[in-house]
Each structure stands twice: as C-alpha cells, then as structure tokens.
Scaffold this motif. Sequence first.
Motif, mmCIF file in Angstrom:
data_model
loop_
_atom_site.group_PDB
_atom_site.id
_atom_site.type_symbol
_atom_site.label_atom_id
_atom_site.label_comp_id
_atom_site.label_asym_id
_atom_site.label_seq_id
_atom_site.Cartn_x
_atom_site.Cartn_y
_atom_site.Cartn_z
ATOM 1 N N CYS A 63 0.844 -1.192 0.000
ATOM 2 C CA CYS A 63 0.000 0.000 0.000
ATOM 3 C C CYS A 63 0.883 1.247 0.000
ATOM 4 O O CYS A 63 2.102 1.138 0.008
ATOM 5 C CB CYS A 63 -0.878 -0.042 1.245
ATOM 6 S SG CYS A 63 0.084 0.168 2.753
ATOM 7 N N VAL A 73 3.290 -1.324 3.130
ATOM 8 C CA VAL A 73 2.910 -2.491 3.917
ATOM 9 C C VAL A 73 2.181 -3.456 2.977
ATOM 10 O O VAL A 73 1.409 -3.034 2.121
ATOM 11 C CB VAL A 73 1.987 -2.064 5.085
ATOM 12 C CG1 VAL A 73 1.381 -3.274 5.786
ATOM 13 C CG2 VAL A 73 2.760 -1.198 6.077
ATOM 14 N N HIS A 86 -0.526 -6.037 1.822
ATOM 15 C CA HIS A 86 -1.891 -6.455 2.145
ATOM 16 C C HIS A 86 -2.354 -7.540 1.175
ATOM 17 O O HIS A 86 -2.075 -7.460 -0.016
ATOM 18 C CB HIS A 86 -2.873 -5.286 1.980
ATOM 19 C CG HIS A 86 -2.693 -4.171 2.953
ATOM 20 N ND1 HIS A 86 -3.417 -4.069 4.105
ATOM 21 C CD2 HIS A 86 -1.875 -3.091 2.943
ATOM 22 C CE1 HIS A 86 -3.063 -2.968 4.763
ATOM 23 N NE2 HIS A 86 -2.130 -2.357 4.074
ATOM 24 N N CYS A 141 -3.264 -0.970 9.514
ATOM 25 C CA CYS A 141 -2.332 -0.133 8.762
ATOM 26 C C CYS A 141 -2.954 1.254 8.596
ATOM 27 O O CYS A 141 -4.147 1.362 8.310
ATOM 28 C CB CYS A 141 -2.088 -0.778 7.403
ATOM 29 S SG CYS A 141 -0.958 0.145 6.372
ATOM 30 N N CYS A 162 -2.911 3.148 6.234
ATOM 31 C CA CYS A 162 -3.346 3.478 4.868
ATOM 32 C C CYS A 162 -4.857 3.338 4.713
ATOM 33 O O CYS A 162 -5.443 3.871 3.783
ATOM 34 C CB CYS A 162 -2.654 2.576 3.860
ATOM 35 S SG CYS A 162 -3.361 0.918 3.797
HETATM 36 ZN ZN LIG Z 1 -1.520 -0.302 4.321
#
Ligand SMILES: [Zn+2]
Length: 452
Positions: free
Chosen positions: A287, A291, A293, A339, A341
């Motif tokens: 992302c 990170v 996903h 996260c 995001c």
């Molecule tokens: Zn993320």
Amino acid sequence: MGLLELVYDHTPISFQNLMCSGSGAVKYKQRYDRGYWEAREFCRDFDLWPLDRQLEYQREELARFVRFSYLHSPFYQRLYENVDVSAVRGPEDLQVLPVIDKEMLRANIDDIYTVPRKRGNESNTGGTTGKSLTVRMVPGDIQMRMAVLDNFKARVGFENLKMTRATFNGRHIVPPGQRRPIYWRWNAPCRQMIYSSFDLTEERLGFYVESLNRLRPQALDGFFTSMCDVASYMERHCIEPEFRPVAIFPTSETLTDAGRELLERVFRARVYDQYASSEGAPFVCECPEQVKHVELNTGVFEFRADGEVLVTSFTTHGTPLIRYAIGDRMELAPGGTTCPCGLKGPIVSKIEGRRLDFLYRPDGAKINAGNVSNLLKYLPNTIIRSQFRQSRMDELTILLEVDERRFEESHADGILTECRHTFGPDMRVDVCVVEEIPRASSGKFQMIVNEV
Ligand SMILES: [Zn+2]
C-alpha cells in the motif's frame, strides 16, 4: 523460435519498434477492453467497502469458484469424487479439500483446463523448480488481474496507460549481432519503453541511462535485479537521473533490502512491491505505506504453520488453482495489526519467494532466474525439473528430468537454439537428460547453480 521473431531479427530497429507497438496493440485490445474498465471500477469501490462486506464477497466468490472448478475441470471432478463440494462456504471449510502441488498440476494439466486452447490465452511459467508448465487463462480473468495491478499502482499515484513507464522484462527485443547500442523498443499503445534485460553489461549501461533520461518515465517496472544494475551503475559513476518517477514497481523476483534502498536513493522514488505469480496466484500488494496487504477480492491464502502457503485464486477459471502449494513462504502479521493506509486486507509481514539466482553470459551480462526458466517455455508441460549449472563464463550444463510421454530428442535442439539466443554464440551448452537431479546438501532443490 517463431516466424515472427525470425522476421523481427532481420528488420531495421525502426520497424522493430513498429512490431513492438503492433504486438502491444494486440495485448491492449485483449487486456483493456470494457471488462478491464469495469474491473477497475470494482477494485476502486472494493477498497472502500467495510471489512465485513469484503470478507462476505470473498466467501461467496470462493464457494462459486470451487463449484465452477468441480463442474468444468475433469481433474477436480475426480479429485473431489468423495467430497461434498457444496459444503465449502468459506475459507474455514477449505480443509475438506485435498492439497495440490506443482507436479500434480503439470502431470494432469490437460484434465485441469476448463476451456479449449482457442478460448484461452496460454502463458508459460517455470518457477523455482525449472518445471515447464503452461497455464490457460480466460479473457475475463486476464482483465481482472490487470485491473488489480493497475488499481495497486493508482493507489500510489501512477495511472497506467496515461503515464509513461520503462519496463525491464524478458522479451528478446535485441537481435543477436545487433551493432548499434539501442537496447530498447517502444510499445506505443501502452506508453511503455521496453528495455532488454539481457544486455546490461558495464560497457552498455551508460546507453541505458541516456535513454532513460531522454524518456523521463513516470514509473520503472519489471525485473528487480535489472533495475538494480542500472541504479548501481549510476551511483558508481555519480550520474543523477534527469527525471523523478512517481514510483518503482518491481516484478517476478524477491526484493532485497539493499536493492530497494539503492533504487529509492538513486531514483528518489519509492519502491512498491507486489506478489502474484505466472500461474495466477491471488495478489499481495504494498500500500502507500509500503505495507503488504492481501487483496481479498483475488482469492484465499492459507498460511500453514511451516510457513508454506496454499493459494486458491479466483482469477484462474481456465486452469483452476484450489489449495495449491505454490512453493512460496509467507508470514501473516499478528492478528489485530492495522495499517494507517486504511486498506482492510490482512497484512503479510514476510514473503519468501523466488530467489535472486542468475547465470552469466560470456560477456559478463547477468541472466536472471526468470529469463533462465523461460528457456524451457517452448516445451510446454514436458520438463519435471531442470537445473542450470555454470562453472565457467563460457560453459553451461543443463540437466533435465523429463516426462517421457512428452519428451522428444528434438526438444534438446530447441533448448540449444533458445540458449544461443539468450547467451550468444560463445556459450558452450550441454543438455543432459538424467534420471534424477542431485539436491544441494541442504536438501533444497536449486534451479540455478552458479559456481563462477
Ligand atoms: Zn496499508
């Protein structure tokens, strides 16, 4: 080698650019028609759904996909003979189904396909065991996969087809014996400059850098090791890029931290990694926070205690993958990890996939594992295992474990032709068919043994 490639090799570079754009236009039509744009919209919406709704979608899609495979693939019909497939209503029910592996896939491939050859697109995949395997994909799945990838890129600001990208891939775009230092070709419909990953030698890298500076791409993508070769050359020669890409998107290889830092430092852009596979595994994408996903709309990952993952992929209607031991290892972040995001897909903390092995060409250029496994792609589903051993710059030995029902003597000549194309005429190549390829002392199988 096909007729088209033979013609390509004997035309001027300007015409080769037209041919690249021509094949780009064919792919463009296949990948980016209405189905693609609908899938893009779906992916954009899906990102905004609450987690409950995303998981519900995944459950329904899983049940539908298992039923579809049972009904349309003779292999799965046999495999699930004594199983009540209607009992599979979500990921937690998958355990009633047997696990399949790469060799089962290869040996039974004709029974696994759900569509005749003319209704699917075939692509060849080797992977880390050097197996030759051909999967068949239906157009809707190809469009969905492209949409997921382009949605991943759009999240960090790169809009595919509207922006220019520089791609380092395994296509043979530079004919053997070409004298002019032009190692790239233009694919106009996709706004993509394709750079050869076979010619990255110290003497030639300067030309690559000049070309990149003229192109000013908004993204770099393709083979990680090839991009690192370019970045390392620039850093060693104190050359600054005259452009700043929006992002860098490596494919096909496991990244190293050092390589990632090198790319980010030299190009002043962030690297966003993504995991998928040529067999059509579901996606794990980084992302905007870098990170990883799971993309819940592409399938189900089962994380086993030993680190191995099993994949069930919703975009494999042509060659279904259900509980497929793909040979990669992953770790899921501890439950409850979120996260910043805002994406809800489960977070993967570690992926161990394809290793960064390579062979040398006699002139010193590196040939990465992806390109090495491509050497066998003209022998679909014939090679059980292969190993490429190099102990001198100009000597290569290829060991093959073959499926005797499919292998013919002439196949060895085909491999030699491919090798000449990839390694040049100065490489001595021996092809040996053997009963069993010896394992490394660790017991692990290695496709590439480079002792140079
Ligand atoms: Zn993320």
